[in-house]
Design an enzyme around this catalytic site. Structure first.
Site: not given
Ligand SMILES: C[S@@+](CC[C@H](N)C(=O)[O-])C[C@H]1O[C@@H](n2cnc3c(N)ncnc32)[C@H](O)[C@@H]1O
Length: 349
Positions: A58
């Site tokens: 992000s």
């Molecule tokens: C914007 S990224 C997160 C950025 C992260 N916090 C970082 O520091 O890089 C969103 C992430 O949420 C994950 N995601 C989506 N739905 C999810 C769920 N139900 N449970 C856990 N992770 C999920 C996606 O696979 C993706 O890797």
């Protein structure tokens, strides 16, 4: 491989491979932009862009503002949902100690890469693969929960796994579009309530993505304008198209979503559809016009609903994200409010 830039669509720049161009890679990584690292749940490979970004690092300023809202105290136990690249988990581990951090990622490949990166950087938070909407019961209760994928519903399990007084920070997206970061405080009675602290544009939690039916299904195969009733409006679709009015409209309407069909001459049709596939509306925007043609069909008058939601927001003085908030009842239902929980945002439709 990273694709720097806006992660909510396909506005990213071309891919940068660290092995091929380490200088550009470093410059991108140290810029205040998000970095897409996965497309189409990993089904897309190669250097081109896929259809939908599904993992990113992000934007740093967003990460820091969310961490500030989370207000973690030393010794707090923190759950992160959406490990992604692992960067946020690393920041939390550095500041509060790996044993106090649990991070959950739904995508096994993302989780494995993040775990390896965290280990290489000397951090060892509990990094698990699973649906973060279920929280992580074995390590509950938590003092803080940080969700880094956007929610349409605040998962009940998450609220239940936070101790009273604990804080949940999450991007909350309406069905209509528009999204803000909400900061909820969990209460003794199992409800959670709090204000939005700013706008955001995250990718959705995987299980809460919306499936949308094509416009032609709404028209039922009939020639244009099918059974749409014609009228004119003096409200320009341009007034409603920004992120903030979209957010305010989305808090008031149920299951309505917009889509703009854009033409080469600068005009466009704003389509409104309902999730139940019962109703549609189209509004034809023409630059410079004072009135716009509207067609509406179905039991719901969707343009009427959206217009009245917009008018309410306008009459309140066009409040910003920070004046809105939500309360999630112990049973799971959320209600939106303006300025205080006792001043509910009206529901239309
Ligand atoms: C914007 S990224 C997160 C950025 C992260 N916090 C970082 O520091 O890089 C969103 C992430 O949420 C994950 N995601 C989506 N739905 C999810 C769920 N139900 N449970 C856990 N992770 C999920 C996606 O696979 C993706 O890797």
């Amino acid at each position: 491989m990273i694709w720097p830039g806006q992660a909510s669509g396909t506005g990213q720049t071309d891919a940068i491979d660290r092995r091929i161009d380490p200088a550009r890679w470093r410059q991108a990584v140290y810029s205040d932009v998000s970095l897409t690292t996965q497309w189409d749940d990993g089904e897309h490979s190669g250097t081109g862009k896929g259809r939908t970004p599904t993992c990113s690092n992000s934007q740093p300023s967003m990460v820091f503002s969310m961490l500030a809202a989370l207000d973690v105290e030393p010794g707090s136990r923190v759950l992160e949902v959406g490990t992604g690249t692992g960067w946020n988990a690393a920041l939390l581990s550095e500041r509060f100690g790996s044993p106090n951090v649990v991070t959950v990622e739904v995508d096994a490949d993302n989780a494995a890469t993040a775990r390896a990166r965290l280990g290489a950087a000397g951090y060892s938070p509990m990094a698990v693969v699973g649906d973060g909407a279920e929280g992580w019961k074995p390590s509950a209760p938590f003092d803080r929960v940080l969700i880094t994928a956007s929610l349409r519903q605040v998962p009940r399990a998450i609220v239940e796994q936070v101790r009273p007084g604990g804080i949940i920070v999450a991007p909350y997206a309406t069905e209509y579009g528009g999204e803000g970061v909400v900061r909820l405080t969990v209460r003794e009675d199992g409800s959670a309530s709090g204000p939005f602290v700013g706008s955001s544009a995250f990718m959705r939690l995987r299980q809460q993505r919306t499936q949308r039916t094509h416009v032609r299904e709404y028209l039922g195969g009939k020639p244009w304008p099918a059974d749409g009733a014609k009228s004119m409006t003096s409200t320009s679709p341009e007034e409603l198209g920004d992120w903030l009015p979209m957010f305010a409209i989305g808090l008031q309407t149920a299951g309505v979503f917009p889509w703009a069909e854009v033409y080469d001459d600068g005009s466009y049709t704003l389509w409104l559809r309902d999730k139940a596939v019962t109703s549609w509306a189209s509004i034809d925007y023409v630059p410079g016009a004072e009135e716009f043609e509207v067609y509406q069909s179905g039991p719901r008058t969707l343009w009427g609903e959206v217009q009245s939601a917009y008018s309410w927001w306008h009459l309140q003085g066009r409040p910003g994200f920070e004046r809105f908030g939500i309360t999630v009842a112990a049973g799971g239902l959320a209600h939106a409010w303006l300025d205080s929980p006792s001043h509910s945002v009206p529901r239309v439709g």
